[in-house]
Enzyme design. Structure first.
Site, short mmCIF file in Angstrom:
data_model
loop_
_atom_site.label_atom_id
_atom_site.label_comp_id
_atom_site.label_asym_id
_atom_site.label_seq_id
_atom_site.Cartn_x
_atom_site.Cartn_y
_atom_site.Cartn_z
N ARG A 131 42.98 -16.00 -131.76
CA ARG A 131 44.40 -15.85 -131.46
C ARG A 131 45.28 -16.31 -132.62
O ARG A 131 46.39 -15.82 -132.81
CB ARG A 131 44.74 -16.58 -130.15
CG ARG A 131 44.45 -18.06 -130.19
CD ARG A 131 44.43 -18.70 -128.81
NE ARG A 131 43.19 -18.44 -128.07
CZ ARG A 131 42.95 -18.88 -126.85
NH1 ARG A 131 43.87 -19.60 -126.20
NH2 ARG A 131 41.81 -18.61 -126.25
N LYS A 189 30.61 -24.83 -131.78
CA LYS A 189 29.96 -24.25 -130.61
C LYS A 189 28.59 -24.90 -130.41
O LYS A 189 27.94 -25.26 -131.37
CB LYS A 189 29.75 -22.75 -130.83
CG LYS A 189 30.99 -21.90 -130.69
CD LYS A 189 30.67 -20.43 -130.79
CE LYS A 189 31.92 -19.58 -130.77
NZ LYS A 189 32.65 -19.60 -129.48
N1 BES Z 1 34.76 -15.57 -130.17
C1 BES Z 1 34.98 -16.43 -129.09
C2 BES Z 1 34.97 -15.71 -127.73
C3 BES Z 1 33.66 -15.15 -127.30
C4 BES Z 1 32.80 -15.88 -126.50
C5 BES Z 1 33.30 -13.87 -127.65
C6 BES Z 1 31.60 -15.35 -126.09
C7 BES Z 1 32.11 -13.33 -127.22
C8 BES Z 1 31.26 -14.08 -126.44
C9 BES Z 1 36.33 -17.12 -129.22
O1 BES Z 1 36.76 -17.36 -130.50
C10 BES Z 1 36.20 -18.43 -128.52
O2 BES Z 1 35.41 -19.22 -128.94
N2 BES Z 1 37.00 -18.64 -127.46
C11 BES Z 1 36.93 -19.82 -126.71
C12 BES Z 1 38.35 -20.19 -126.32
C13 BES Z 1 38.50 -21.56 -125.75
C14 BES Z 1 38.23 -22.61 -126.81
C15 BES Z 1 39.89 -21.72 -125.21
C16 BES Z 1 36.08 -19.57 -125.48
O3 BES Z 1 36.10 -18.48 -124.93
O4 BES Z 1 35.36 -20.48 -125.07
ZN ZN Z 2 36.01 -19.18 -131.30
#
Ligand code: BES
Ligand code: ZN
Ligand code: ZN
Length: 465
Positions: A315, A241
């Protein structure tokens, strides 16, 4: 610390009163309130110190959600003042929401402050039928305290809560509430073929834990399964991230924490439902042994998954936990999962609303109703076959991300759907709490940090079964 008690009358130095714009115009305090620039709108207040009156603006007095959020406003104002005691008139309908609003609005996470304020506040809820109302107050307090319990765990820093300590905490909750408790560590997870979950946690120094708690009352009429995403930290893994998005990712365990809060509330309320909680406690980190984009994982169900982004890890964990849960709590009437799953859910619904996804319109309707009476915002996001096609993989059974960027909350839910057994399709709902679980500015009954999203609405749903 806030205490709420019922009494016929009170000698508290402050009285809290709700007031609408309409009432303000006719109020005996009209001049005073006007000169203070007070307009009786939602989430506003005017403290007439000398009169010992705290006016809280509400749009409508008949709307319980207004009273709940107004009570949270009152709690914040009183905490800032030097008064330690206040009274408020209640009746059967308003008491539960007022009590909830005060307890939730007074919440602050001070664990890491060298000089915690720890302000003590006593609220006297006055009614002629004080004795009669006690059970209602007890129920509301149980739910509000369970919500704050969930908030506390979510807010706890990731150097303190990791998969190992999360499992210890779950064990403690089980012991205190006399729950069944089984915790699967690495060796058993390998035997159980939970390869997707194990892959996500491989670069962490704390191996994953699958936590199973159960509340089994003697005359249970229904059986319910809850599954929680428990990423004690989500760095994104090798699909790292950006620095600013990583901050707050301690909250990626909020789904799991909500399920803990719910089972605590349900066992304290002694509800007639058999409740199973399954949590995937995992830390998503980087390192020489981290799982990678391009890896193909064989999940517990046998379905193979092409990893194209290690940040879509929730997921993967849920795929294995959902499969395990459906086997271990076979015959459940309902299966609900709670997860901070996608940033896309916030794009779709805003940060305040929990995304509800699943096949059964009737069940979505029922849950949305329970949420609204509990004061939580939910919105349904619809499945369709075209979005489902976007999860196609050229080399495995399914890809862990969609091939197009739109509808990300739905494609994530459709990924989970792949792991829901045919006989359970209509019994399952997925709650995306990515936005609603955490806030960096106060709204409604929430202050900075975790909100406890999911606890109130699910406890309400189970209460009404
Ligand atoms: N934990 C995150 C989702 C999230 C984002 C929760 C912001 C709370 C606040 C999740 O694991 C994630 O990173 N999802 C990605 C998915 C993408 C790579 C398809 C996302 O939402 O960017
Ligand atoms: Zn994630
Ligand atoms: Zn995540």
């Amino acid at each position: 610390m806030i205490k709420i008690e019922l009494a016929k009358k009170s000698d508290a130095p402050v009285e809290v009163r709700f007031i609408t714009q309409k009432e303000l115009k006719k109020s005996g305090y009209k001049e005073l309130l006007n000169s203070a620039g007070f307009e009786a709108r939602s989430e506003t207040s005017c403290f007439l110190y000398e009169k010992g009156l705290l006016f809280i603006g509400v749009e409508e007095k008949e709307n319980p959600n207004e009273l709940r959020s107004g009570s949270a406003t009152a709690a914040r104002v009183l905490k800032k003042s030097n008064f330690q005691k206040a009274s408020i008139a209640v009746d059967k309908k308003s008491l539960p929401v007022i009590a909830e609003g005060f307890v939730l609005g007074a919440y602050e996470f001070e664990k890491y402050k060298s000089e915690p304020q720890n302000k003590k506040l006593k609220i006297v809820a006055t009614s002629n039928k004080a004795k009669e109302l006690q059970p209602l107050l007890d129920e509301a307090l149980t739910i509000a305290h369970a919500t704050n319990f969930t908030r506390d765990i979510v807010n706890t820093a990731p150097q303190e809560i990791n998969p190992k300590t999360f499992a210890q905490l779950a064990k403690k909750v089980a012991k205190e509430n006399k729950l069944f408790c089984d915790i699967l560590e690495k060796d058993r997870l390998e035997k159980e073929r939970c390869n997707a979950m194990l892959a996500v946690g491989r670069a962490s120094i704390y191996s994953p834990r699958l936590i199973h708690l159960a509340y089994k009352p003697k005359n249970a009429k229904q059986k319910v399964t809850l599954v929680g995403k428990g990423l004690t930290y989500d760095s994104g893994g090798l699909s790292l991230k950006p620095a600013t998005s990583m901050v707050t990712m301690k909250m990626d365990k909020a789904g799991a924490c909500a399920t803990l809060g719910i089972i605590k509330a349900v066992s304290e309320l002694k509800l007639d439902v058999e409740l199973h909680v399954f949590i995937g406690a995992v830390e998503n980190m980087i390192g020489g042994n981290a799982y990678k984009p391009d890896d193909v994982l064989k999940s517990r169900s046998g379905t193979t998954i092409e990893v194209r982004n290690t940040d879509a890890e929730g997921r993967l964990v849920l795929a294995d936990v959902l499969d395990y849960a459906q086997e271990k709590a076979e015959g459940s009437d309902y299966i609900f999962d709670f997860a901070t799953l996608t940033g896309a859910c916030m794009v779709a619904l805003g940060q305040y609303t929990t995304g509800v996804m699943g096949h059964s319109s009737a069940l979505k309707h029922k849950v949305n109703k329970a949420a609204s009476s509990a004061g939580e915002l939910t919105g349904s996001l619809p499945f369709n076959k075209h979005l489902k096609k976007l999860l196609k993989s050229e080399i495995a059974d399914i890809s862990n991300i969609a091939s197009k960027p739109y509808g990300g909350a739905i494609t994530a839910a459709l990924f989970l759907d792949r792991f829901i057994k045919e006989e359970n399709k209509e019994k399952w709902l997925h709650f995306d709490i990515a936005g609603s679980a955490y806030t960096e500015s106060p709204w409604d009954v929430n202050n900075y940090g975790a909100t406890g999203a999911g606890v109130r609405m699910m406890t309400r749903f189970l209460l009404e079964l």
